[in-house]
Scaffold this motif. Sequence first.
Motif, mmCIF file in Angstrom:
data_model
loop_
_atom_site.group_PDB
_atom_site.id
_atom_site.type_symbol
_atom_site.label_atom_id
_atom_site.label_comp_id
_atom_site.label_asym_id
_atom_site.label_seq_id
_atom_site.Cartn_x
_atom_site.Cartn_y
_atom_site.Cartn_z
ATOM 1 N N PRO A 94 71.545 -49.122 -4.820
ATOM 2 C CA PRO A 94 70.944 -50.201 -5.632
ATOM 3 C C PRO A 94 71.803 -50.534 -6.845
ATOM 4 C CG PRO A 94 69.286 -48.609 -4.980
ATOM 5 C CD PRO A 94 70.619 -48.015 -4.613
ATOM 6 N N ARG A 95 71.737 -51.783 -7.254
ATOM 7 C CA ARG A 95 72.462 -52.266 -8.433
ATOM 8 C C ARG A 95 71.513 -53.077 -9.299
ATOM 9 N NH1 ARG A 95 77.324 -49.638 -8.834
ATOM 10 N NH2 ARG A 95 78.287 -49.605 -6.794
ATOM 11 N N VAL A 96 71.530 -52.805 -10.594
ATOM 12 C CA VAL A 96 70.738 -53.556 -11.567
ATOM 13 C C VAL A 96 71.711 -54.390 -12.388
ATOM 14 C CG1 VAL A 96 69.205 -53.366 -13.573
ATOM 15 C CG2 VAL A 96 68.941 -51.792 -11.631
ATOM 16 N N PHE A 97 71.336 -55.641 -12.680
ATOM 17 C CA PHE A 97 72.261 -56.533 -13.374
ATOM 18 C C PHE A 97 71.495 -57.576 -14.179
ATOM 19 C CE2 PHE A 97 71.459 -57.951 -9.091
ATOM 20 C CZ PHE A 97 71.182 -59.303 -9.222
ATOM 21 N N PHE A 98 72.213 -58.206 -15.127
ATOM 22 C CA PHE A 98 71.662 -59.342 -15.840
ATOM 23 C C PHE A 98 71.572 -60.492 -14.846
ATOM 24 C CE2 PHE A 98 73.553 -56.995 -19.390
ATOM 25 C CZ PHE A 98 72.462 -56.946 -20.246
ATOM 26 N N ALA A 99 70.415 -61.082 -14.718
ATOM 27 C CA ALA A 99 70.199 -62.112 -13.714
ATOM 28 C C ALA A 99 70.830 -63.433 -14.125
ATOM 29 C CB ALA A 99 68.700 -62.306 -13.495
#
Length: 184
Positions: free
Chosen positions: A108-113
Motif C-alpha cells: 500500500p501507498r499513502v499520498f497527497f491526493a
Amino acid sequence: MSKSRQKVVGLEQPRLDVDTAKGVSGGAFRFALRPGIGAWHQHARVQVLFAVKGRCTIEHEAGRWALPAARAALVPSEVPHRLVVKASGGVLLTGYLEAKAFVQLAVPRVFFAPELLRPLLAYAADVPGPAGDRAMRVIGDVLGQGPLWDLAVRLPRSDDPVLRRAFLAIDRDVAEARLFAVSK
C-alpha cells in the motif's frame, strides 16, 4: 452486494462483487466508517481510497500505513489487507482500478491526493454505470502517471519495546505524535 466465498490469509472471507463486476471500475463506493478492525481481504483490482473524514490505518503483512483525512492510498491487487478505524470513525471513498497501470505497486501507498481525485471518486460513487466507469478511467490515468508517493506514513512492525511504543503513539494520532528522547 452479492457475495462469494474466497480463502484469504487462511480464513474464509466474503469477496465483494467489485472483483467480478463487468466494466472498468467495478464500482466506487462511499462508506461511513465505524470504529473497529476490519476483516483481512483482498481485491482482484487495485483499490484507491480517499479519507474524506476521520482517520484509519491500512494493515498489510509488511506494516501499517496511516491514512489521515484528505489523503489517499492505493492498495495493490491480490494483496491481503485490512482497515483499522480509530474511535472517531470517518467517511471513506473507495474505487477499483485495473491493475496493469500499477504493476510496480507491491505494498500500500499513502499520498497527497491530486485535486481531481476526491470529486471524481465521489462522482463515480454517486453515478454508477458508464459515467462512473469513465470517472474511474480518468482516476486510473492520473494515478497511473505517478510518482505519487509523497506521504509515506508507513509504520513498520518491530519487536523492540521502545520502537513499538513510538509506532503506537504515531498510530494513535499522527498529528499529535511528539518526538521524544529515548534513553537506554
